[in-house]
Design a protein around this motif. Structure first.
Motif, PDB file in Angstrom:
ATOM      1  N   ARG A 112       0.882  -7.470  -4.571  1.00  0.00           N
ATOM      2  CA  ARG A 112       0.052  -6.871  -6.063  1.00  0.00           C
ATOM      3  C   ARG A 112       0.100  -4.970  -5.234  1.00  0.00           C
ATOM      4  NH1 ARG A 112      -4.190  -3.715  -2.951  1.00  0.00           N
ATOM      5  NH2 ARG A 112      -6.696  -3.322  -4.788  1.00  0.00           N
TER       6      ARG A 112
ATOM      7  N   GLN B 292      -5.633   7.511   6.491  1.00  0.00           N
ATOM      8  CA  GLN B 292      -4.619   6.703   5.562  1.00  0.00           C
ATOM      9  C   GLN B 292      -4.189   7.814   4.791  1.00  0.00           C
ATOM     10  OE1 GLN B 292      -8.314   5.099   4.066  1.00  0.00           O
ATOM     11  NE2 GLN B 292      -6.488   3.435   3.855  1.00  0.00           N
TER      12      GLN B 292
ATOM     13  N   HIS C 167      -0.450   5.321   1.161  1.00  0.00           N
ATOM     14  CA  HIS C 167      -0.612   6.325   2.279  1.00  0.00           C
ATOM     15  C   HIS C 167      -0.014   5.399   3.329  1.00  0.00           C
ATOM     16  CE1 HIS C 167      -4.223   4.033  -0.207  1.00  0.00           C
ATOM     17  NE2 HIS C 167      -4.527   3.887   1.655  1.00  0.00           N
TER      18      HIS C 167
ATOM     19  N   VAL D 111     -11.401   9.585  -1.799  1.00  0.00           N
ATOM     20  CA  VAL D 111     -12.210   8.811  -2.664  1.00  0.00           C
ATOM     21  C   VAL D 111     -13.229   7.948  -1.980  1.00  0.00           C
ATOM     22  CG1 VAL D 111     -12.397   6.133  -3.468  1.00  0.00           C
ATOM     23  CG2 VAL D 111     -10.095   8.154  -3.978  1.00  0.00           C
TER      24      VAL D 111
ATOM     25  N   GLU E  29      -2.942  -2.313  -8.910  1.00  0.00           N
ATOM     26  CA  GLU E  29      -3.809  -2.096  -9.296  1.00  0.00           C
ATOM     27  C   GLU E  29      -4.669  -0.673  -9.762  1.00  0.00           C
ATOM     28  OE1 GLU E  29      -8.089  -1.192  -5.924  1.00  0.00           O
ATOM     29  OE2 GLU E  29      -6.225  -0.592  -5.728  1.00  0.00           O
TER      30      GLU E  29
ATOM     31  N   HIS F 282     -12.627  -7.692  -3.424  1.00  0.00           N
ATOM     32  CA  HIS F 282     -13.533  -6.968  -2.114  1.00  0.00           C
ATOM     33  C   HIS F 282     -13.744  -5.592  -2.166  1.00  0.00           C
ATOM     34  CE1 HIS F 282      -9.974  -5.070  -2.272  1.00  0.00           C
ATOM     35  NE2 HIS F 282      -9.421  -4.540  -1.453  1.00  0.00           N
TER      36      HIS F 282
ATOM     37  N   PHE G 106      -8.321   8.912   0.601  1.00  0.00           N
ATOM     38  CA  PHE G 106      -8.629   7.873   1.113  1.00  0.00           C
ATOM     39  C   PHE G 106      -9.669   8.650   2.204  1.00  0.00           C
ATOM     40  CE2 PHE G 106      -6.456   5.984  -2.051  1.00  0.00           C
ATOM     41  CZ  PHE G 106      -7.782   5.228  -3.329  1.00  0.00           C
TER      42      PHE G 106
ATOM     43  N   VAL H 209       0.842  -1.338   0.521  1.00  0.00           N
ATOM     44  CA  VAL H 209      -0.166   0.039  -0.103  1.00  0.00           C
ATOM     45  C   VAL H 209       0.679   1.617  -0.075  1.00  0.00           C
ATOM     46  CG1 VAL H 209      -2.135   1.282   1.039  1.00  0.00           C
ATOM     47  CG2 VAL H 209      -1.113  -1.332   1.419  1.00  0.00           C
TER      48      VAL H 209
ATOM     49  N   HIS I 264      -2.018   3.243  -9.544  1.00  0.00           N
ATOM     50  CA  HIS I 264      -2.185   5.194 -10.403  1.00  0.00           C
ATOM     51  C   HIS I 264      -2.114   6.660 -10.056  1.00  0.00           C
ATOM     52  CE1 HIS I 264      -5.923   3.619  -8.842  1.00  0.00           C
ATOM     53  NE2 HIS I 264      -6.822   4.688  -9.532  1.00  0.00           N
TER      54      HIS I 264
END
Ligand code: TEU
Length: 514
Positions: free
Chosen positions: A198, A168, A101, A145, A258, A319, A164, A98, A203
């Protein structure tokens, strides 16, 4: 060694897969105890959603320490045991990173809050003074988002950016320490034997200089438009080149991004030869059950990745999105269509990602307000119900409340009527969705894997499509029309539902022939 080229990956939403200790939350030991099942199902690799130390505001996508396991999921020893045993079952393990953030509980963010404006501690995030009198307005008009402004204010008056949840904060990818830390994380897990990654919000990360206002009409929308300054900024490609350079030191490791970027050509930039190996193609997640639309999505996707010499990556669910059974109309109709679409993606050239429970035909679950936990629910002012309905735990056996997922209370309530959907109820039943997926994966191995990267389309009646992966003997036909249609020539290998008595392909059904 490009083992991933035709692999079927299985996404484990760790929280919802299997709970070994009765606290109602899935964990690493729980996954380990189910490896026999995953081998039987026939998947090649797992994608584990984040299991790192986290306050769980966004269920692990708020990472407080990317190089340690959260106690609710286990510990590093449990992780090592899982990787080792998965490898013994012939299953590879990939994990989620991740980098856009951190959690607001990450030591860096805590240090930033304790430090003054302009300090090096704040420079790892996007802290800015506000606009308007007393700086009481956020620095720009970006929205999160998850809903609401993308900025929160700290007691000394500065604002920090979070695309987010407020928990975060976005990392500042112009800061060398941020780069060095991701590199360290990549090496840490590669050294522990993971087979790939992953990349969350692949982006995201890089932001345009000065963080300019969002000019377009999309300012208040959750959806990413192509002119959205929050995402798909040029600088992100340098991050992916760094990730690739690190992975290239470790034989056989891969990364999938992603990438929620709608424009096919801009999407393809993420999978250039020196960037990510794979990028999720989300077009089929956003496509109706309509042969013409499905064909168009496939053609565009194949074309764009072929242009950069990359390999396509198909998925129907994850998910974050409504489960296919529900998306395609729910009930028996939705299930029939979900099974039909599974045959389409599994016949295509490229990688397929399944999401846990897809192989059982699970639908979304309508949850009562009290059960909702996704931060989207609160942040949207309780106007968006969020993503919990596709995250309800996997039913393994028996009855509720835990259906073998947990001996305690599952973290999201599981519907009373799921007894017929459990793994135990389906595994011996040759007509079950689980048996259908097992057979499809077996046949895919026999007929479609290692064939060419193109698709040959055949003429098909209106509302139908038929294709063969180049170099393969397997033909896939799909009927999305209202009428039964004749099958293409060949022996039927598998159908997603019963054929008509006269041998024709009924509506909402797909078939594989050879
Ligand atoms: O999702 C990123 C993302 O952009 C999604 O929020 C997407 O736009 C939306 O869900 C589509 O409905 C990733 C993770 O997959 C998600 O679970 C996390 O909440 C998010 O990043 C933040 O880390």
């Amino acid at each position: 060694m490009r083992w991933w080229r035709d692999a079927v990956f299985y996404q484990v939403y760790v929280r919802s897969f299997s709970d070994s200790d009765g606290d109602g939350v899935g964990d690493l030991d729980g996954i380990r105890s189910r490896l026999g099942y995953l081998e039987l199902l026939g998947v090649d690799a797992l994608w584990l959603t984040p299991f790192y130390r986290s306050p769980m505001t966004d269920h692990g996508y708020d990472v407080a320490d990317p190089r340690d396991v959260d106690p609710v999921f286990g510990n590093l020893a449990a992780f090592d045991a899982l990787v080792e045993e998965a490898h013994r079952h012939g299953i590879r393990v990939t994990i989620d990173l991740v980098p856009n953030h951190s959690s607001s509980e990450h030591e860096w963010f805590r240090a930033a809050l304790e430090s003054a404006p302009g300090s090096p501690e704040r420079a790892r995030y996007h802290f800015k003074p506000g606009r308007g009198p007393d700086g009481a307005e956020p620095p720009n008009n970006w929205h999160s988002v998850f809903g609401g402004p993308a900025w929160s204010r700290v007691p000394d008056g500065e604002w920090y950016l979070h695309l987010f949840a407020a928990e975060q904060p976005d990392l500042n990818w112009t800061n060398p320490e941020v780069w060095a830390d991701l590199e360290k994380t990549l090496r840490f897990w590669c050294d522990r034997g993971v087979d790939g990654f992953r990349i969350d919000v692949a982006h995201g990360m890089s932001k345009p200089e000065g963080l300019p206002d969002h000019a377009g009409p999309g300012a208040a929308l959750l959806a990413h438009t192509d002119d959205d300054p929050r995402f798909d900024h040029e600088g992100v490609h340098d991050v992916h080149r760094m990730i690739r350079a690190v992975l290239d030191h470790y034989p056989g490791r891969m990364a999938v991004g992603e990438v929620w970027v709608r424009d096919d050509d801009r999407f393809a930039r993420y999978v250039r030869p020196d960037e990510l190996h794979l990028g999720f193609n989300f077009r089929l997640v956003q496509t109706a059950f309509d042969a013409a639309e499905v064909r168009e999505a496939i053609e565009h996707s194949l074309e764009s990745v072929a242009g950069v010499g990359a390999h396509p990556t198909w998925t129907l669910s994850n998910h974050d999105v409504s489960r296919p059974v529900t998306r395609y109309g729910g009930g028996a109709l939705g299930l029939a269509r979900a099974r039909a679409m599974a045959l389409v993606v599994l016949a295509l050239p490229g990688v397929v990602y399944l999401y846990n429970g897809e192989e059982l035909g699970l639908p979304d679950v309508e949850l009562p307000d009290w059960a909702l936990q996704d931060p989207v629910w609160e942040r949207s002012g309780r106007t968006e119900r969020g993503r919990d309905s596709c995250r309800v735990p996997v039913p393994w056996e028996g009855d509720g409340p835990g259906f073998g997922f947990t001996s305690g209370e599952p973290w999201l309530p599981m519907p009373d009527d799921w007894a017929a959907l459990t793994v135990a109820a389906q595994i011996e039943d040759t007509d079950s969705t689980l048996s259908f997926f097992r057979r499809a994966l077996e046949l895919r191995d026999e007929h479609a894997v290692s064939a060419g990267s193109g698709v040959e389309w055949f003429g098909a009646p209106p509302g139908c499509l038929a294709f063969r992966r180049s170099g393969s003997t397997l033909v896939c036909a799909l009927n999305t029309s209202d009428e039964p249609v004749p099958l293409p020539p060949g022996d039927v290998l598998l159908t997603s539902g019963p054929l008509c008595d006269d041998g024709r392909l009924p509506p909402d059904t797909a078939a594989w022939l050879a």
